[in-house]
Design an enzyme around this catalytic site. Structure first.
Site, mmCIF file in Angstrom:
data_model
loop_
_atom_site.group_PDB
_atom_site.id
_atom_site.type_symbol
_atom_site.label_atom_id
_atom_site.label_comp_id
_atom_site.label_asym_id
_atom_site.label_seq_id
_atom_site.Cartn_x
_atom_site.Cartn_y
_atom_site.Cartn_z
ATOM 1 N N ARG A 33 9.675 -15.702 -4.964
ATOM 2 C CA ARG A 33 9.963 -17.117 -5.198
ATOM 3 C C ARG A 33 10.003 -17.442 -6.686
ATOM 4 N NH1 ARG A 33 8.007 -16.402 -0.189
ATOM 5 N NH2 ARG A 33 8.330 -17.979 1.436
ATOM 6 N N SER A 174 8.234 -19.434 10.934
ATOM 7 C CA SER A 174 8.721 -18.506 9.909
ATOM 8 C C SER A 174 8.850 -19.188 8.559
ATOM 9 C CB SER A 174 10.085 -17.930 10.316
ATOM 10 O OG SER A 174 10.672 -17.287 9.202
ATOM 11 N N ASP A 327 1.324 -10.555 8.635
ATOM 12 C CA ASP A 327 1.556 -9.198 8.114
ATOM 13 C C ASP A 327 0.325 -8.299 8.250
ATOM 14 O OD1 ASP A 327 4.160 -9.792 7.459
ATOM 15 O OD2 ASP A 327 3.651 -10.430 5.426
ATOM 16 N N LYS A 354 9.786 -7.419 12.491
ATOM 17 C CA LYS A 354 9.434 -7.195 11.088
ATOM 18 C C LYS A 354 10.161 -5.942 10.587
ATOM 19 C CE LYS A 354 6.831 -10.747 10.660
ATOM 20 N NZ LYS A 354 7.261 -11.846 9.790
ATOM 21 N N ARG A 403 3.830 -1.308 5.769
ATOM 22 C CA ARG A 403 2.493 -1.666 6.283
ATOM 23 C C ARG A 403 2.041 -0.724 7.404
ATOM 24 N NH1 ARG A 403 1.702 -5.988 3.079
ATOM 25 N NH2 ARG A 403 3.442 -7.415 2.890
HETATM 26 C C1 S3P Z 1 7.217 -14.116 4.174
HETATM 27 C C2 S3P Z 1 7.116 -14.637 5.434
HETATM 28 C C3 S3P Z 1 6.747 -13.844 6.625
HETATM 29 C C4 S3P Z 1 6.122 -12.508 6.248
HETATM 30 C C5 S3P Z 1 6.867 -11.844 5.133
HETATM 31 C C6 S3P Z 1 6.891 -12.713 3.892
HETATM 32 C C7 S3P Z 1 7.621 -14.999 3.062
HETATM 33 O O1 S3P Z 1 7.909 -13.594 7.384
HETATM 34 O O2 S3P Z 1 6.075 -11.659 7.360
HETATM 35 O O3 S3P Z 1 6.266 -10.595 4.784
HETATM 36 O O4 S3P Z 1 7.445 -14.607 1.886
HETATM 37 O O5 S3P Z 1 8.108 -16.102 3.330
HETATM 38 P P1 S3P Z 1 8.462 -14.658 8.477
HETATM 39 O O6 S3P Z 1 8.896 -15.852 7.767
HETATM 40 O O7 S3P Z 1 9.609 -13.942 9.145
HETATM 41 O O8 S3P Z 1 7.313 -14.887 9.408
#
Ligand code: S3P
Length: 448
Positions: A33, A174, A327, A354, A403
Site C-alpha cells: 500500500r 476480503s 493468513d 489463497k 506460508r
Molecule cells: C491482504 C488481504 C488478505 C490476506 C493477504 C493480504 C491484504 O487477503 O490473505 O495475504 O493485504 O489486503 P483477502 O483480502 O483475499 O482476504
C-alpha cells in the site's frame, strides 16, 4: 523463485531451545500500500522498513510501469515520486505480479478508473486464483475485464474513461476486494461506498486518511460502511512500515512448540484486524507476555516474550475471528498438532483460494506427518498429539505457497523425525530472511 524458477527443497530437524530476539521484516500488506498510495500522490513519499520480499518488489516494478519513480536508497528505505490520482500512464508491457494476490488486485483497482488498458499475469499459483471478486465490483465503475475461464489471469483490464462512483456490499470478507474498490473510487467523481459485514484489515483506510483523502467509517447494523470522496489530491507522506504480524507468527509458534524456548518478538501489531492468532494462542494456553505496548508507524504494537508451552489445549476458533487471522491458519494448525485435544477451525473456506488451497495443503502434509485431520469445504479440524507428539518424517508439498513452506519447516523443529518441504523458494515472497533468522534462534533448517 515463487514458481518461476527451480524448486528448492528444504529440511528442518528437531532442534534445541530457541533463544534470542526475532526481529521480523516489514508488513507485506502495508508495504504494497505504501508504494501504491505513494504512486497516487504528487511529490515524494518516503518509506522506511519496507518489506523487500518478492511480492512487494513486483509491486514496485508495476508502479514504475504505470509511470511512478520508485527508488531504493538502502535496506527498507525507498522513495516514490507519484503521478497523482488519475495520473497513471498506460504500461508498455504485461504487468507480472508474480505470486501476489494483493499486488494484482490492488493495482487492478488503482488503474480501473483511468482510460487505459493493462494486461496482468502472475506465476502458476496466481494464475489459478479468482479475479472475478475484484473485476465484478470494478465493472460497476464502468471498467471492463477479459480474462481466462473463471476470471483467471492473464487478464486485460480496460479502465473506465468516464467512471461513476459505486456502492458495494462485499460478498466475501476480503481486504483486497475492499481496497481495490476504494482505490478505484479515488478517481471516480462523488462518493464511493463499501460495506463490509465483518471487519477486515484496515490498512487502506488508515493510509488513505494519512495521504489526505476524505474517508469516513460508520458502524451500522450491516457492518462497516466506508465512504470515500473521489478525486482528492493525495499528499505525499513519510511511511514507517511496522513489522509483519503474519511473519512474526512463525518464530512465535516455533518457540511455543520447541522445548525450552524463550524468545522475544519485538513490535508485533496489536491492530484488532490482524491479531486474531495471538488471541487464539493465549486461549489455547500459550505462554506469551505482551510487553511495552506502544504505537509504531501508526499501528498499536507490543513486544512478545514467548516461552515453550507444553500444556496448550485445542479450542474452537470462533469463525468471526477468521478475517483477523486469515493468513495464520496454516501455522495455527501446526501449533494445534502439538496441543492436546481437538482444534476446530470453522468458516475458513477462503483458505481454499489463497496462494494454494491451504486447507488441503495443511491437511495432506499433517497427515503425512502422522496427525489425524478432519476437513470439509469450510472446516479444518486438527487432533492434537501433545508436546513432542508429532511423528514427522515426511516430505510435504508447498504448492508455491510461502506460508505452507514455513509452517512445515516450523513443525520439523519439534517433531520426532525431520520434515522436508519439496519447495521452499516461495518463502522469499514475504519473509526473505526466514531461514537465517530462525537458524539464528537455534533451529536446524537446511537446504535439500
Ligand atoms: C491482504 C488481504 C488478505 C490476506 C493477504 C493480504 C491484504 O487477503 O490473505 O495475504 O493485504 O489486503 P483477502 O483480502 O483475499 O482476504
Amino acid at each position: 523463485m515463487s514458481g518461476h524458477g527451480d524448486a528448492q527443497p528444504m529440511t528442518s530437524a528437531k532442534c534445541g531451545p530457541l533463544r534470542g530476539t526475532a526481529s521480523v521484516p516489514g508488513d507485506k500488506s502495508i508495504s504494497h500500500r505504501a508504494l501504491i498510495f505513494g504512486a497516487m500522490a504528487v511529490g515524494e513519499t518516503k518509506v522506511t522498513g519496507l518489506l523487500e520480499g518478492q511480492d512487494v518488489l513486483d509491486t514496485a516494478k508495476a508502479m514504475r510501469a504505470f509511470g511512478a519513480t520508485v527508488t531504493r536508497h538502502g535496506e527498507g528505505h525507498w522513495t516514490v515520486n507519484g503521478v497523482g490520482v488519475g495520473g497513471f500512464q498506460e504500461p508498455a508491457d504485461v504487468i507480472d505480479c508474480g505470486n501476489s494476490g494483493t499486488g494484482v488486485r490492488l493495482i487492478m483497482g488503482t488503474m480501473a478508473t483511468t482510460a487505459m488498458t493493462a494486461t496482468f499475469t502472475g506465476d502458476a499459483s496466481l494464475r489459478k486464483r479468482p479475479m472475478g471478486r475484484v473485476t465484478d465490483p470494478l465493472s460497476l465503475f464502468g471498467t471492463q475485464a477479459y480474462g481466462r475461464k473463471g476470471g483467471r489471469l492473464p487478464m486485460t483490464v480496460v479502465g473506465a474513461a468516464n467512471p461513476v462512483p459505486v456502492r458495494y456490499a462485499l460478498p466475501v470478507a476480503s481486504a483486497q476486494v475492499k481496497s481495490a474498490v476504494l482505490l478505484a473510487g479515488l478517481n471516480a467523481p462523488g462518493e464511493t461506498v463499501v460495506i463490509e459485514k465483518e471487519p477486515t484489515r484496515d490498512h487502506s483506510e488508515r493510509m488513505l486518511v494519512g495521504f489526505g483523502a476524505s474517508l469516513n467509517v460508520e458502524k451500522s447494523k450491516d457492518g462497516h460502511v466506508i465512504t470515500l470522496v473521489g478525486r482528492p489530491e493525495l499528499r505525499p507522506q513519510t511511511v514507517a512500515v511496522p513489522r509483519d504480524p503474519s511473519s512474526a507468527a512463525f518464530p512465535t509458534c516455533a518457540a511455543l512448540i520447541v522445548e525450552g524456548s524463550d524468545i522475544l518478538v519485538p513490535g508485533v501489531s496489536q491492530n484488532l484486524t490482524r491479531n486474531g492468532l495471538y488471541i487464539t494462542l493465549v486461549e489455547m494456553g500459550a505462554k506469551i507476555e505482551f510487553q511495552n505496548p506502544r504505537e509504531e508507524g501508526g499501528e498499536p504494537v507490543a513486544d512478545l516474550r514467548v516461552q515453550f508451552s507444553d500444556t496448550m489445549k485445542g479450542i474452537e476458533v470462533p469463525p468471526e475471528r477468521a478475517p483477523s487471522m486469515i493468513d495464520e491458519y496454516p501455522i495455527l494448525s501446526v501449533v494445534a498438532a502439538f496441543a492436546t485435544g481437538k482444534t476446530v477451525m470453522r468458516g475458513v473456506k477462503e483458505l481454499r483460494v489463497k496462494e494454494s488451497d491451504r486447507i488441503d495443503a495443511m491437511a495432506r502434509g499433517l497427515e503425512a506427518c502422522g496427525v489425524t485431520i478432519e476437513e470439509d469445504e469450510d472446516t479444518l479440524i486438527v487432533h492434537g498429539m501433545g508436546a513432542g507428539g508429532m511423528p514427522g518424517g515426511a516430505t510435504c508439498k508447498t504448492h508455491i505457497d510461502h506460508r505452507i513452506a514455513m509452517s512445515f519447516l516450523v513443525a520439523g523443529m519439534a517433531s520426532q523425525r525431520e520434515i522436508s518441504v519439496d519447495d521452499g523458494s516461495p518463502i522469499v515472497t514475504s519473509f526473505p530472511i526466514f531461514e537465517s533468522l530462525m537458524n539464528g534462534l537455534g533451529s536446524a533448517i537446511r537446504r535439500g
